[in-house]
Design a protein around this motif. Structure first.
Motif, PDB file in Angstrom:
ATOM      1  N   VAL A  99      -0.344   5.959  -3.751  1.00  0.00           N
ATOM      2  CA  VAL A  99      -0.181   4.634  -3.011  1.00  0.00           C
ATOM      3  C   VAL A  99      -0.633   3.491  -3.902  1.00  0.00           C
ATOM      4  O   VAL A  99       0.052   2.344  -3.928  1.00  0.00           O
ATOM      5  CB  VAL A  99      -0.634   4.720  -1.609  1.00  0.00           C
ATOM      6  CG1 VAL A  99      -0.210   3.453  -0.917  1.00  0.00           C
ATOM      7  CG2 VAL A  99       0.195   5.775  -0.712  1.00  0.00           C
ATOM      8  N   VAL A 114      -0.323 -10.094  -7.259  1.00  0.00           N
ATOM      9  CA  VAL A 114      -0.978  -9.201  -6.240  1.00  0.00           C
ATOM     10  C   VAL A 114      -2.047  -8.263  -7.225  1.00  0.00           C
ATOM     11  O   VAL A 114      -1.467  -7.658  -8.143  1.00  0.00           O
ATOM     12  CB  VAL A 114      -0.208  -8.324  -5.691  1.00  0.00           C
ATOM     13  CG1 VAL A 114      -0.884  -6.999  -4.862  1.00  0.00           C
ATOM     14  CG2 VAL A 114       0.716  -9.142  -4.547  1.00  0.00           C
ATOM     15  N   THR A 130       1.476   2.207  -6.476  1.00  0.00           N
ATOM     16  CA  THR A 130       2.520   1.401  -6.465  1.00  0.00           C
ATOM     17  C   THR A 130       2.788   0.026  -7.410  1.00  0.00           C
ATOM     18  O   THR A 130       1.937  -0.670  -7.258  1.00  0.00           O
ATOM     19  CB  THR A 130       2.765   1.116  -4.941  1.00  0.00           C
ATOM     20  OG1 THR A 130       2.483   2.157  -4.066  1.00  0.00           O
ATOM     21  CG2 THR A 130       4.166   0.627  -4.577  1.00  0.00           C
ATOM     22  N   PRO A 131       3.891  -0.067  -8.018  1.00  0.00           N
ATOM     23  CA  PRO A 131       4.202  -1.353  -8.694  1.00  0.00           C
ATOM     24  C   PRO A 131       3.973  -2.466  -7.811  1.00  0.00           C
ATOM     25  O   PRO A 131       4.182  -2.481  -6.703  1.00  0.00           O
ATOM     26  CB  PRO A 131       5.685  -1.178  -9.234  1.00  0.00           C
ATOM     27  CG  PRO A 131       5.908   0.219  -9.146  1.00  0.00           C
ATOM     28  CD  PRO A 131       5.165   1.030  -8.147  1.00  0.00           C
ATOM     29  N   ARG A 132       3.172  -3.532  -8.221  1.00  0.00           N
ATOM     30  CA  ARG A 132       2.983  -4.837  -7.379  1.00  0.00           C
ATOM     31  C   ARG A 132       3.583  -5.810  -7.670  1.00  0.00           C
ATOM     32  O   ARG A 132       4.211  -6.142  -8.750  1.00  0.00           O
ATOM     33  CB  ARG A 132       1.324  -4.825  -7.519  1.00  0.00           C
ATOM     34  CG  ARG A 132       0.385  -3.764  -7.206  1.00  0.00           C
ATOM     35  CD  ARG A 132      -0.917  -4.303  -7.318  1.00  0.00           C
ATOM     36  NE  ARG A 132      -1.238  -4.600  -8.498  1.00  0.00           N
ATOM     37  CZ  ARG A 132      -1.739  -3.722  -9.497  1.00  0.00           C
ATOM     38  NH1 ARG A 132      -1.942  -2.572  -9.284  1.00  0.00           N
ATOM     39  NH2 ARG A 132      -2.054  -4.411 -10.686  1.00  0.00           N
ATOM     40  N   LYS A 133       3.773  -6.830  -6.602  1.00  0.00           N
ATOM     41  CA  LYS A 133       4.182  -8.148  -6.863  1.00  0.00           C
ATOM     42  C   LYS A 133       3.533  -9.020  -7.672  1.00  0.00           C
ATOM     43  O   LYS A 133       2.352  -8.830  -7.775  1.00  0.00           O
ATOM     44  CB  LYS A 133       4.605  -8.827  -5.790  1.00  0.00           C
ATOM     45  CG  LYS A 133       5.566  -8.515  -4.802  1.00  0.00           C
ATOM     46  CD  LYS A 133       5.426  -9.471  -3.369  1.00  0.00           C
ATOM     47  CE  LYS A 133       6.628  -8.732  -2.376  1.00  0.00           C
ATOM     48  NZ  LYS A 133       6.283  -9.421  -1.232  1.00  0.00           N
ATOM     49  N   PRO A 191       4.480  -0.848   0.603  1.00  0.00           N
ATOM     50  CA  PRO A 191       3.073  -1.306   1.092  1.00  0.00           C
ATOM     51  C   PRO A 191       3.077  -2.833   0.902  1.00  0.00           C
ATOM     52  O   PRO A 191       3.780  -3.334  -0.052  1.00  0.00           O
ATOM     53  CB  PRO A 191       2.151  -0.582   0.192  1.00  0.00           C
ATOM     54  CG  PRO A 191       2.907   0.485  -0.739  1.00  0.00           C
ATOM     55  CD  PRO A 191       4.567   0.175  -0.547  1.00  0.00           C
ATOM     56  N   PRO A 192       2.555  -3.455   1.957  1.00  0.00           N
ATOM     57  CA  PRO A 192       2.211  -4.760   1.521  1.00  0.00           C
ATOM     58  C   PRO A 192       1.727  -5.057  -0.177  1.00  0.00           C
ATOM     59  O   PRO A 192       0.662  -4.690  -0.406  1.00  0.00           O
ATOM     60  CB  PRO A 192       1.222  -5.126   2.495  1.00  0.00           C
ATOM     61  CG  PRO A 192       1.176  -4.130   3.602  1.00  0.00           C
ATOM     62  CD  PRO A 192       1.469  -3.130   2.959  1.00  0.00           C
ATOM     63  N   GLY A 193       2.489  -6.044  -0.573  1.00  0.00           N
ATOM     64  CA  GLY A 193       1.954  -6.229  -2.031  1.00  0.00           C
ATOM     65  C   GLY A 193       2.669  -5.685  -3.030  1.00  0.00           C
ATOM     66  O   GLY A 193       2.737  -5.948  -4.420  1.00  0.00           O
ATOM     67  N   GLY A 194       3.481  -4.550  -2.734  1.00  0.00           N
ATOM     68  CA  GLY A 194       3.896  -3.475  -3.343  1.00  0.00           C
ATOM     69  C   GLY A 194       5.388  -3.942  -3.712  1.00  0.00           C
ATOM     70  O   GLY A 194       6.114  -4.780  -3.299  1.00  0.00           O
ATOM     71  N   THR A 195       6.109  -3.491  -4.627  1.00  0.00           N
ATOM     72  CA  THR A 195       7.609  -3.835  -4.838  1.00  0.00           C
ATOM     73  C   THR A 195       8.269  -2.343  -4.826  1.00  0.00           C
ATOM     74  O   THR A 195       9.746  -2.462  -4.994  1.00  0.00           O
ATOM     75  CB  THR A 195       7.676  -4.155  -6.299  1.00  0.00           C
ATOM     76  OG1 THR A 195       7.505  -3.076  -7.431  1.00  0.00           O
ATOM     77  CG2 THR A 195       7.040  -5.375  -6.554  1.00  0.00           C
ATOM     78  N   GLU A 216      -3.984  -5.769  -6.281  1.00  0.00           N
ATOM     79  CA  GLU A 216      -4.314  -4.394  -6.047  1.00  0.00           C
ATOM     80  C   GLU A 216      -3.624  -3.934  -4.916  1.00  0.00           C
ATOM     81  O   GLU A 216      -3.346  -4.779  -3.608  1.00  0.00           O
ATOM     82  CB  GLU A 216      -5.702  -4.172  -5.566  1.00  0.00           C
ATOM     83  CG  GLU A 216      -6.421  -2.896  -5.392  1.00  0.00           C
ATOM     84  CD  GLU A 216      -7.839  -3.211  -4.929  1.00  0.00           C
ATOM     85  OE1 GLU A 216      -8.415  -4.360  -4.793  1.00  0.00           O
ATOM     86  OE2 GLU A 216      -8.648  -1.929  -5.089  1.00  0.00           O
ATOM     87  N   ILE A 217      -3.080  -2.678  -4.336  1.00  0.00           N
ATOM     88  CA  ILE A 217      -2.754  -2.168  -3.061  1.00  0.00           C
ATOM     89  C   ILE A 217      -3.943  -1.692  -2.231  1.00  0.00           C
ATOM     90  O   ILE A 217      -4.623  -0.671  -3.181  1.00  0.00           O
ATOM     91  CB  ILE A 217      -1.540  -1.364  -3.304  1.00  0.00           C
ATOM     92  CG1 ILE A 217      -0.317  -1.621  -4.340  1.00  0.00           C
ATOM     93  CG2 ILE A 217      -1.181  -0.739  -1.994  1.00  0.00           C
ATOM     94  CD1 ILE A 217       0.576  -2.836  -3.499  1.00  0.00           C
TER      95      ILE A 217
END
Lengths: 341, 341
Positions: A297, A306, A300-303, B162-166, A308-309
């Protein structure tokens, strides 16, 4: 003063009006104050175990300042009796909290939950006639560190207004779930209200506006004025779903005997449902898989922007490592008030 | 066509393109279709038990149309083996679902949960290597009607970002909790995603826009285009809290053996944690208190224009009473497609 937020309520440095103390020093200040307001050495130790951990994990408002709140609570001044089981089986216990503060009564319930789960792989333990148990993750981490999965519910007197209502009907009713993992416990600890009641009180005291969508006044109308919300209530988080969860946690509280002291079905109750993962699969294999899930989790690729998830409880545990070395930051006013007790 | 919503997805009358049938007629249509695509009489009966109940409770999209989805799922065409325990104790079982559809495999897990809880007051039962279990409240009501409290978690393959993820990292992961009550079960059945995946698919099929704050495209950017969301994913409900709950349900799935079939920690797993209220207090006293709590919450003063404070599952059970008398409404297109299988 900075507006507190539930996302990151800790004070990062030592601003004016604060002092930095070691765990030993904070414990000494707290112990003296708790004994002064009538707690035994044993109970003071149990309460401080949590209050210090809260400060270390980055929740200063749920740390030593709570002693002032405990001191002012009429329940603290009322007589208390030892926590005792009113119904018990090898796998379960309903405990009468004897009007002991939750920091103590729920701690004892967690100990019983561990003891019974060790003997039988499973336990269900509830406690009532108590109040104010503090940070649920503290109890849950204890149980997880003994090797168990646990679900802990807490419920209290009405502060939360149901969708469509104008008056509170439910407590802020947190749900806390903990799992062992090969890389340290995974603990979800969340209120089912849009904001904790203690935070509403704090906002009112420092005259800070509430975030949007949190508070309602005594007519059920939205307000950002914390003083109005104290007379009204707060909304559940996440609309109808949060309301449903809150209601489910209030129902769990009935199993803990919430209605026993006064016949009131909308009162305090704390429940632990605990079991060993090896009822289903080897415990170390489960812990390994939990760690892998968290890694997956987090990967997960991030925006853009961001860093860190973030996994629930991750930040708190990191904070704790740091603060164990660097010490705890306390407000001078709080320390003075504690020393004046 | 009307936009479906999760709040009230049922069709209230018999609009053009629909027909009204009795439970017996709907069962006959469904049974024929299920046997045609390879299900035994026993399995068809189990599946239809739920599909018909879903229609009665006012969820037509999770009723007979699901047979078309089952028919098209590659897993349905793959070989299946009988559901069997891979690990078992007197109070627990991990079941290998044998690639049976969840309607069947999770039903059997619920049966084992009841049987073991009857013998021991408690059970924990998980099932994996299965898919598509439908409406969780159906299984939970069965367990509650046997006198137990149960918590049922389900998790699946990633659709939730997830919040912040893509990219998606978690399933839509419902949580369902049921309690006996003197006035009929109280059942909370909620997805931890902002919208069920089946609803996203349905919106895409009928070209209806998604509600705000639900879908993200393949770059994690908000979108109301359901076809874009099918390539991206949906958000958790309620921000970080919903994400945390979803992650906790995914972790519960590991205890059900989610990672066993393919070593994948982000896969299907269904868990039941079940216990008798009388581990803590007399069962009838608990059921009485639950009913009183529901009455107290329903009696909350309401805003102008609000008819009722609604308890989760209340509307569905009322619908069921009505539809048992008045029959089930089916889309002609669906019936034709089923008859053509």
């Amino acid at each position: 003063m900075k507006t507190p937020t539930s996302a990151s309520p800790y004070i990062d440095d030592t601003p004016p009006g604060t002092i930095r103390v070691s765990v030993a020093e904070a414990t000494k200040i707290g112990e003296r104050a708790l004994k002064k307001i009538g707690f035994s050495q044993e109970d003071a130790g149990i309460i401080l175990g949590q209050l210090i951990d809260n400060a270390l994990c980055g929740y200063p408002f749920t740390s030593l300042p709570r002693i002032l709140a405990i001191a002012n609570d009429p329940k603290t001044k009322a007589p208390r009796r030892p926590v005792r089981a009113v119904h018990e089986t090898p796998v379960s216990a309903m405990l009468d909290g004897g009007n002991n503060v939750g920091y103590v009564a729920v701690y004892k319930a967690a100990e019983v939950a561990i003891e019974k789960a060790k003997a039988n792989g499973f336990s269900i333990v509830g406690v009532h006639d108590s109040y104010y148990s503090g940070r649920n993750a503290y109890f849950v981490e204890k149980i997880v560190n003994a090797g168990f999965v646990t679900l802990h519910s807490a419920c209290g007197q009405p502060h939360v207004v149901p969708p469509g209502g104008t008056r509170p009907a439910l407590g802020t009713n947190p749900i806390c779930i903990g799992f062992p993992s090969a890389k340290g416990p995974f603990i979800l600890d969340m209120g089912t209200a849009a904001l904790q009641w203690g935070e509403v009180q704090l906002h009112a005291r420092i005259d800070a506006p509430l975030p949007d969508g949190v508070g309602v006044d005594r007519n059920g109308m939205p307000t950002r004025d914390a003083k109005e919300a104290l007379l009204g209530g707060v909304l559940p988080f996440g609309g109808h779903k949060g309301f449903g969860l809150s209601l489910a946690m209030q129902t769990m509280g009935l199993l803990a005997g919430a209605a026993r002291p006064n016949g009131n079905v909308q009162d305090y109750g704390f429940l632990f449902i605990t079991f060993a993962p090896d009822l289903l699969m080897p415990g170390d294999q489960f812990a390994e898989q939990v760690a892998r899930l968290m890694e997956a989790v987090k990967a997960t690729p991030r925006k853009a922007g961001v860093d860190e998830i973030r996994i629930p409880s991750e930040r708190a545990f990191r904070e704790r490592e740091r603060r164990r070395r660097e010490g705890i930051v306390l407000q001078k006013k709080v320390v003075d008030a504690l020393n004046a007790l």
